[in-house]
Design an enzyme around this catalytic site. Structure first.
Site, PDB file in Angstrom:
ATOM      1  N   ARG A 107       0.851  -1.178   0.000  1.00 38.05           N
ATOM      2  CA  ARG A 107       0.000   0.000   0.000  1.00 38.05           C
ATOM      3  C   ARG A 107       0.890   1.232   0.000  1.00 38.05           C
ATOM      4  O   ARG A 107       2.099   1.112   0.095  1.00 38.05           O
ATOM      5  CB  ARG A 107      -0.997  -0.027   1.186  1.00 38.05           C
ATOM      6  CG  ARG A 107      -0.406  -0.647   2.420  1.00 38.05           C
ATOM      7  CD  ARG A 107      -0.372   0.130   3.670  1.00 38.05           C
ATOM      8  NE  ARG A 107      -0.369   1.527   3.582  1.00 38.05           N
ATOM      9  CZ  ARG A 107       0.701   2.297   3.764  1.00 38.05           C
ATOM     10  NH1 ARG A 107       1.892   1.766   4.005  1.00 38.05           N
ATOM     11  NH2 ARG A 107       0.615   3.601   3.715  1.00 38.05           N
ATOM     12  N   GLY A 108       0.223   2.396  -0.084  1.00 39.65           N
ATOM     13  CA  GLY A 108       1.000   3.626  -0.241  1.00 39.65           C
ATOM     14  C   GLY A 108       1.101   3.904  -1.731  1.00 39.65           C
ATOM     15  O   GLY A 108       1.475   3.007  -2.508  1.00 39.65           O
ATOM     16  N   ALA A 109       0.768   5.141  -2.129  1.00 39.86           N
ATOM     17  CA  ALA A 109       0.635   5.452  -3.552  1.00 39.86           C
ATOM     18  C   ALA A 109       1.862   5.052  -4.399  1.00 39.86           C
ATOM     19  O   ALA A 109       1.711   4.324  -5.397  1.00 39.86           O
ATOM     20  CB  ALA A 109       0.312   6.934  -3.710  1.00 39.86           C
ATOM     21  N   ASP A 156      -2.213  10.825  -2.291  1.00 39.53           N
ATOM     22  CA  ASP A 156      -2.510   9.752  -3.242  1.00 39.53           C
ATOM     23  C   ASP A 156      -2.823  10.295  -4.630  1.00 39.53           C
ATOM     24  O   ASP A 156      -2.647   9.608  -5.623  1.00 39.53           O
ATOM     25  CB  ASP A 156      -3.664   8.887  -2.739  1.00 39.53           C
ATOM     26  CG  ASP A 156      -3.168   8.021  -1.602  1.00 39.53           C
ATOM     27  OD1 ASP A 156      -3.069   8.525  -0.468  1.00 39.53           O
ATOM     28  OD2 ASP A 156      -2.806   6.857  -1.867  1.00 39.53           O
ATOM     29  N   ASN A 196      -5.723  12.311   0.262  1.00 43.48           N
ATOM     30  CA  ASN A 196      -4.835  11.487   1.085  1.00 43.48           C
ATOM     31  C   ASN A 196      -5.725  10.684   2.037  1.00 43.48           C
ATOM     32  O   ASN A 196      -6.959  10.807   2.043  1.00 43.48           O
ATOM     33  CB  ASN A 196      -3.831  12.363   1.851  1.00 43.48           C
ATOM     34  CG  ASN A 196      -2.749  11.526   2.515  1.00 43.48           C
ATOM     35  OD1 ASN A 196      -2.162  10.645   1.896  1.00 43.48           O
ATOM     36  ND2 ASN A 196      -2.490  11.771   3.791  1.00 43.48           N
TER      37      ASN A 196
HETATM   38  O1  MRU Z   1      -4.705   3.194   1.903  1.00 45.04           O
HETATM   39  P1  MRU Z   1      -3.220   3.406   1.887  1.00 45.04           P
HETATM   40  O2  MRU Z   1      -2.545   2.888   3.096  1.00 45.04           O
HETATM   41  O3  MRU Z   1      -2.598   2.932   0.603  1.00 45.04           O
HETATM   42  O4  MRU Z   1      -3.079   4.988   1.921  1.00 45.04           O
HETATM   43  C1  MRU Z   1      -1.800   5.545   1.930  1.00 45.04           C
HETATM   44  C2  MRU Z   1      -1.811   7.013   2.071  1.00 45.04           C
HETATM   45  O5  MRU Z   1      -2.835   7.648   2.145  1.00 45.04           O
HETATM   46  C3  MRU Z   1      -0.479   7.691   2.035  1.00 45.04           C
HETATM   47  O6  MRU Z   1      -0.508   8.861   2.785  1.00 45.04           O
HETATM   48  C4  MRU Z   1      -0.131   8.047   0.584  1.00 45.04           C
HETATM   49  O7  MRU Z   1      -0.309   6.951  -0.251  1.00 45.04           O
HETATM   50  C5  MRU Z   1       1.246   8.525   0.462  1.00 45.04           C
HETATM   51  S1  MRU Z   1       2.392   7.220   0.739  1.00 45.04           S
HETATM   52  C6  MRU Z   1       3.931   7.721   0.533  1.00 45.04           C
END
Ligand code: MRU
Length: 343
Positions: free
Chosen positions: A47-49, A237, A247
């Site tokens: 996970r994480g963009a 995101d 986000n």
């Molecule tokens: O649902 P997730 O855990 O994928 O969401 C992640 C986020 O909202 C992060 O803040 C975003 O992706 C930036 S990660 C470097």
């Protein structure tokens, strides 16, 4: 821990850290088949963009390497099939769609099947390495924003090495500033319902020995009021071209509270998170996840059996609440974010 990478490509498969199991269990998982990549992204093992984009790029390459295609047309068909499957995993992080487009558009009719596969693999590795380098640069640019030694900073969700292929975005800024002796304490919001703040950010921070406190999401206001926070750094995101930023759910609420207490509120994101085709936050698709994530905590039911729930996974912070957007190319006013993607 600095040598740990959230994803490794072994030439056929991607090896990831199963983030759904942290912090209780550190488990590496090998993703080889298209359905394994699809499941890993959907179920948030990764996970994480930025990491979602990188994983998807490797997913297409792993798929074509394992499908015995003979002709360019078959290869194109398999690439398109994999891209379609992976596009449907998560809707908000634009990095996913950009990485998949880049892979798909790299196919060249004049090349042999083998040459094309090698080319696409090279592009996937390039996406991975570019994200890593952008993290390093964001860290440097972001640390310069901190004008006060002994800063108390706040963050939400997980934006560290787990969410990227480098040191992270918002958390990467905090790491870089910490190495420069600028950080007194980090306040991490737990980030209901998936608890990326509690499970993942606190795991990263405690591994690194950075003084930090976990707070419940609804404690952000009293911490700003009673303790005092100097800066807030959050990830993104998808950033619309007017600077509105999607986000993790709760970020918008945090930005409103920050404005109330006059705390500078920075978004930290690589240019791969800017969507040139998205005019404003109203056009950002917001993921709605299964209500069971809200009704249960670690398999334990916390609401009446037939209760309804809404599970917005993201929200949009309007640009006027954002002090600045820290990218690998510098720090931009939200309404000037277009500059971060122009040549
Ligand atoms: O649902 P997730 O855990 O994928 O969401 C992640 C986020 O909202 C992060 O803040 C975003 O992706 C930036 S990660 C470097």
């Amino acid at each position: 821990m600095s040598e740990l990478r959230s994803i490794e490509w072994d030439g056929r498969c991607a090896v990831i850290i199963n983030q759904a199991k942290l912090p209780g269990l550190f488990e590496r998982v090998r993703l080889c088949g298209l359905n394994e990549f699809e499941d890993a992204i959907k179920s948030m093992k990764v996970r994480g963009a930025p990491l979602i984009g990188i994983t998807a790029a490797y997913g297409v390459v792993a798929h074509i390497k394992s499908s015995a295609v003979q002709s360019f047309d078959d290869l194109k068909m398999e690439v398109e099939r994999a891209v379609e499957v992976l596009r449907r995993t998560r809707p908000t992080a634009v990095n996913l769609f950009k990485a998949l487009e880049r892979i798909k558009n790299s196919l060249e009719e004049g090349l042999t099947v083998e040459e094309n596969i090698r080319k696409l693999e090279k592009i996937a590795i390039e996406i991975d390495r570019e994200e890593e380098e952008m993290c390093r640069l964001m860290g440097q640019n972001g640390a310069e924003v901190i004008k006060k030694a002994d800063a108390r900073v706040m963050t939400i969700c997980n934006t560290g090495f787990l969410a990227t292929s480098g040191i992270g975005t918002a958390l990467g800024v905090i790491y870089t500033a910490n190495e420069m002796g600028m950080i007194k304490e980090v306040y991490a919001l737990e980030t209901r319902p998936v608890l990326q703040g509690a499970r993942l950010t606190m795991w990263e921070l405690t591994q690194k020995g950075i003084p930090s406190y976990l707070i419940t999401d609804n404690a952000a206001a009293i911490v700003m009021e009673r303790i005092g926070i100097d800066y807030i750094f959050v990830g993104a995101d998808r950033i619309a071209i007017n600077g509105d930023t999607a986000n993790k759910i709760g970020t918008f609420m945090l930005a409103i509270i920050a404005r109330r207490f006059g705390v500078p509120f920075y978004v930290v994101a690589p240019s791969s998170t800017i969507d040139p085709n998205c005019p404003d936050g109203q056009h950002i698709p917001i993921e709605m996840r299964d209500k069971e994530e809200v009704l249960n905590v670690f398999g334990c039911q916390i609401a009446p059996r037939d209760a309804n729930a809404l599970n917005y996974a993201f929200d949009v912070t309007p640009s006027e609440l954002i002090t600045g957007i820290i990218t690998e190319r510098g720090v931009f006013k939200p309404h000037e974010i277009k500059k971060a993607i122009s040549d």
